[in-house]
Write an enzyme that holds these catalytic residues in place. Structure first.
Site, PDB file in Angstrom:
ATOM      1  CE  LYS A  70      -4.291   1.029   2.495  1.00  0.00           C
ATOM      2  NZ  LYS A  70      -4.875   0.961   3.846  1.00  0.00           N
TER       3      LYS A  70
HETATM    4  C1  E4P Z   1      -8.216   1.966   3.841  1.00  0.00           C
HETATM    5  O1  E4P Z   1      -7.475   1.127   3.355  1.00  0.00           O
HETATM    6  C2  E4P Z   1      -7.972   2.643   5.115  1.00  0.00           C
HETATM    7  O2  E4P Z   1      -7.268   1.746   5.945  1.00  0.00           O
HETATM    8  C3  E4P Z   1      -9.233   2.990   5.856  1.00  0.00           C
HETATM    9  O3  E4P Z   1     -10.389   2.624   5.126  1.00  0.00           O
HETATM   10  C4  E4P Z   1      -9.265   4.372   6.405  1.00  0.00           C
HETATM   11  O4  E4P Z   1     -10.482   4.549   7.089  1.00  0.00           O
HETATM   12  P1  E4P Z   1     -10.701   5.761   8.112  1.00  0.00           P
HETATM   13  O5  E4P Z   1     -10.871   7.025   7.332  1.00  0.00           O
HETATM   14  O6  E4P Z   1     -11.960   5.386   8.841  1.00  0.00           O
HETATM   15  O7  E4P Z   1      -9.494   5.811   9.000  1.00  0.00           O
END
Ligand code: E4P
Length: 217
Positions: A83
């Protein structure tokens, strides 16, 4: 539609995985912090548990370091999706790693233009953040719809991974629009089963059943 679980909590992943609800997992540095676990150890455990892609996020900000971190994370297991954030360095990393055959999830996407760049850099997944746009009074779901339209216009194969999902309605709307994947916290996925009329209906069936005096077992 594929369901990814947005957590690094092993027990929560295992519970949903046993029900066949887990097509993959996404983690990020905040979720690793929340788990209290070592990133390499917990990511390995998740990869052993789940068959689908498991996103593990780099934390360097320069491309060379990001690429090195990505290669190290990729060695954890064959189902790792590295990622990277949607920065120029992240896009360079995406291009390098995807050319090497590595799955890459480009995260922190907040615009259609960013999503186009990620697709051109060979991203396996693009992660537009719905909830964080809603938090600042913008429309996260509109972004999912716009990316869907643009990707379809040009046949981009990058999968739309609707992220930062906070409510069950985000899941419904992502499905209607045709997002390829949603990633949601375990609590949101479990809430998809809830309906007040199901609870009310069951209560009345059980009350009538008690009046019959019968038993099945
Ligand atoms: C996606 O891969 C992220 O880990 C996640 O969805 C972020 O979510 P949040 O905005 O609730 O922290």
């Amino acid at each position: 539609m594929k369901f990814f679980v947005d957590t690094a909590e092993i027990d929560a992943i295992a519970e949903l995985n046993d029900l066949g609800m887990v097509d993959g997992v996404t983690t990020n540095p905040s979720l690793i912090l929340k788990s209290g676990r070592d990133i390499l150890e917990v990511t390995k455990e998740i990869c052993d548990l789940v068959d689908g892609p498991v996103s593990a996020e780099v934390v360097a900000t320069e491309a060379d370091d990001m690429i090195a971190e990505g290669r190290k994370l990729a060695k954890i297991a064959p189902n790792i999706a590295v990622k990277v954030p949607l920065t120029w360095a992240g896009l360079k990393t995406c291009k390098t790693l995807s050319d090497e055959g590595q799955m890459v999830n480009v995260t922190l996407c907040f615009s259609v233009n960013q999503a186009i760049l990620a697709a051109k850099a060979g991203a396996t997944f693009i992660s537009p953040f719905i909830g964080r746009l809603d938090d600042i009074n913008l429309d996260g779901m509109e972004l999912i719809a716009d990316i869907r339209q643009v990707y379809d216009n040009y046949g981009f194969e990058t999968e739309i991974l609707a992220a930062s999902i906070r409510t069950v309605n985000h899941v419904t709307d992502s499905a209607r629009i045709g997002a390829d994947v949603i990633t949601a916290p375990p609590g949101v996925i479990k809430k998809l089963a809830d309906h007040p009329l199901t609870d009310k209906g069951l209560e009345s069936f059980l009350s009538d059943w008690a009046k019959t005096g019968q038993k099945i077992l």
